[in-house]
Design an enzyme around this catalytic site. Structure first.
Site, mmCIF file in Angstrom:
data_model
loop_
_atom_site.group_PDB
_atom_site.id
_atom_site.type_symbol
_atom_site.label_atom_id
_atom_site.label_comp_id
_atom_site.label_asym_id
_atom_site.label_seq_id
_atom_site.Cartn_x
_atom_site.Cartn_y
_atom_site.Cartn_z
ATOM 1 N N LYS A 215 0.834 -1.204 0.000
ATOM 2 C CA LYS A 215 0.000 0.000 0.000
ATOM 3 C C LYS A 215 0.870 1.256 0.000
ATOM 4 O O LYS A 215 1.893 1.307 0.686
ATOM 5 C CB LYS A 215 -0.920 -0.018 1.221
ATOM 6 N N THR A 250 -7.542 8.614 9.979
ATOM 7 C CA THR A 250 -7.076 7.450 9.228
ATOM 8 C C THR A 250 -6.700 6.290 10.152
ATOM 9 O O THR A 250 -6.035 5.349 9.731
ATOM 10 C CB THR A 250 -5.854 7.826 8.366
ATOM 11 N N GLY A 252 -6.885 2.929 11.728
ATOM 12 C CA GLY A 252 -7.547 1.680 11.377
ATOM 13 C C GLY A 252 -7.772 1.467 9.899
ATOM 14 O O GLY A 252 -8.460 0.514 9.516
ATOM 15 N N THR A 253 -7.175 2.290 9.047
ATOM 16 C CA THR A 253 -7.391 2.115 7.610
ATOM 17 C C THR A 253 -6.818 0.787 7.107
ATOM 18 O O THR A 253 -7.431 0.112 6.282
ATOM 19 C CB THR A 253 -6.771 3.277 6.810
ATOM 20 N N GLY A 254 -5.634 0.416 7.605
ATOM 21 C CA GLY A 254 -5.024 -0.843 7.167
ATOM 22 C C GLY A 254 -5.834 -2.048 7.591
ATOM 23 O O GLY A 254 -6.062 -2.979 6.795
ATOM 24 N N CYS A 255 -6.278 -2.051 8.843
ATOM 25 C CA CYS A 255 -7.119 -3.146 9.340
ATOM 26 C C CYS A 255 -8.407 -3.235 8.528
ATOM 27 O O CYS A 255 -8.835 -4.325 8.118
ATOM 28 C CB CYS A 255 -7.463 -2.927 10.815
#
Length: 344
Positions: A215, A250, A252-255
């Site tokens: 990402k 932002t 928790g965007t990856g989770c």
């Protein structure tokens, strides 16, 4: 299946052709039965990750993402954190045997269509998770989000666990989803361009993963964010681009992205479609963020589910809900579409 738009007016519910003038609770029951018939269980996802007391990331974000995209979330909690939008203050790890027990209880009874891992914290937990997948999860797609560092900078994976992650879990993964700092740590490659993102994605697949999505949100500022996918099965590279949002919300965007991909795979969407759908979902959830906290705020995961969907308030009419992020295109209808045939 998820409800893309349900509007309440004089006890009328409409969704995908259902339009009935009956008492509110009866209409809600009818609607729920129709949605269940359209997609029997919506995709079962077992999430193995840590708890975020602030609710923005970790298990909490995973459950919200999976539920809002029509899936069924189960959990095996690996650690409990004391954290908020400012940072992580404390972490208590759960015993590896107990993490494994949570997983086996879910898999052997309810079953699972996809397994998603997040914060694993210790080498013992990594090994325990890998052992359960090897015994009970063969043939089930596994999405590995290699959570190494929290948004505020706190370490979420012990140094001794990194090698176990690469040697035990990556070979079981249908997809790994590191951000740039995580990919750099895992591969030793300095990432400053799409070309180096691609090199890192290929390196991750050489560790055993069938596909890697690196990402690009942490790349130097540009109007566009580029995520690079490498698929080991056909040695193909694919770039996913989206407008860069200027937002502090932002956390928790990856989770959320990995969970959205996982539930899409559980619902039999092909990998490219699952990633596109997940990116659109997270983009819109950032746009609709509630602005909570003094640090990196959470997303609004349920932006696509009006609060009146099943139990409307006793009013005669409600204005349509505004679309989030007026400056961006509205979320595409894949959030409410039947899955197309697999292509990868």
């Amino acid at each position: 299946v998820s409800v893309h738009q349900i509007r309440y007016s004089r006890a009328t519910f409409s969704s995908r052709g259902l339009n009935t003038h009956v008492p509110r609770h009866a209409a809600a029951k009818t609607l729920a039965m129709k949605l269940m018939a359209d997609n029997m269980h919506g995709g079962r996802v077992l999430v193995v990750a840590g708890s975020d007391s602030g609710g923005g990331a970790g298990i909490q974000a995973d459950i919200k993402s999976i539920t809002c995209l029509g899936g069924y979330a189960m959990t095996a909690i690996t650690a409990v954190t004391a954290q908020n939008t400012v940072g992580v203050e404390d972490i208590i790890s759960l015993p590896p045997q107990f993490v494994a027990r949570q997983m086996t209880m879910c898999i052997t009874d309810i079953g699972t269509d996809c397994i998603k891992t997040g914060m694993l914290h210790s080498e013992g937990v990594v090994n325990a998770v890998a052992s359960v997948i090897e015994e009970y999860g063969r043939g089930v797609p596994v999405v590995v989000d290699p959570v190494l560092v929290a948004k505020g900078g706190a370490s979420l994976l012990e140094a001794s666990a990194v090698e176990a992650l690469k040697s035990r879990l990556f070979p079981l993964a249908a997809l790994v989803t590191p951000n740039v700092p995580e990919a750099e740590l895992l591969t030793g490659i300095t990432i400053r361009s799409v070309e180096s993102q691609s090199a890192a994605a290929e390196a991750l697949c050489r560790m055993g993963a069938r596909a890697a999505l690196v990402k690009g949100g942490h790349m130097p500022e540009s109007p566009v964010v580029t995520d690079v996918l490498y698929s080991a099965s056909n040695s193909e590279l694919h770039a996913f681009t989206s407008p860069r949002l200027s937002s502090r919300d932002t956390h928790g965007t990856g989770c959320s992205l990995a969970a959205a991909i996982a539930v899409s795979l559980a619902q039999q969407l092909p990998l490219h479609t699952a990633i596109t759908r997940a990116k659109d979902y997270v983009h819109a959830a950032i746009c609709a963020a509630p602005g909570f906290g003094r640090g990196h705020g959470p997303l609004r995961h349920n932006f696509n589910i009006p609060a009146v969907a099943l139990y409307p308030p006793p009013v005669t009419s409600l204005a349509p809900l505004p679309l989030p992020c007026p400056s961006a295109s509205p979320p595409p209808p894949v959030l409410d579409s039947s899955p197309p045939a697999r292509d990868s």
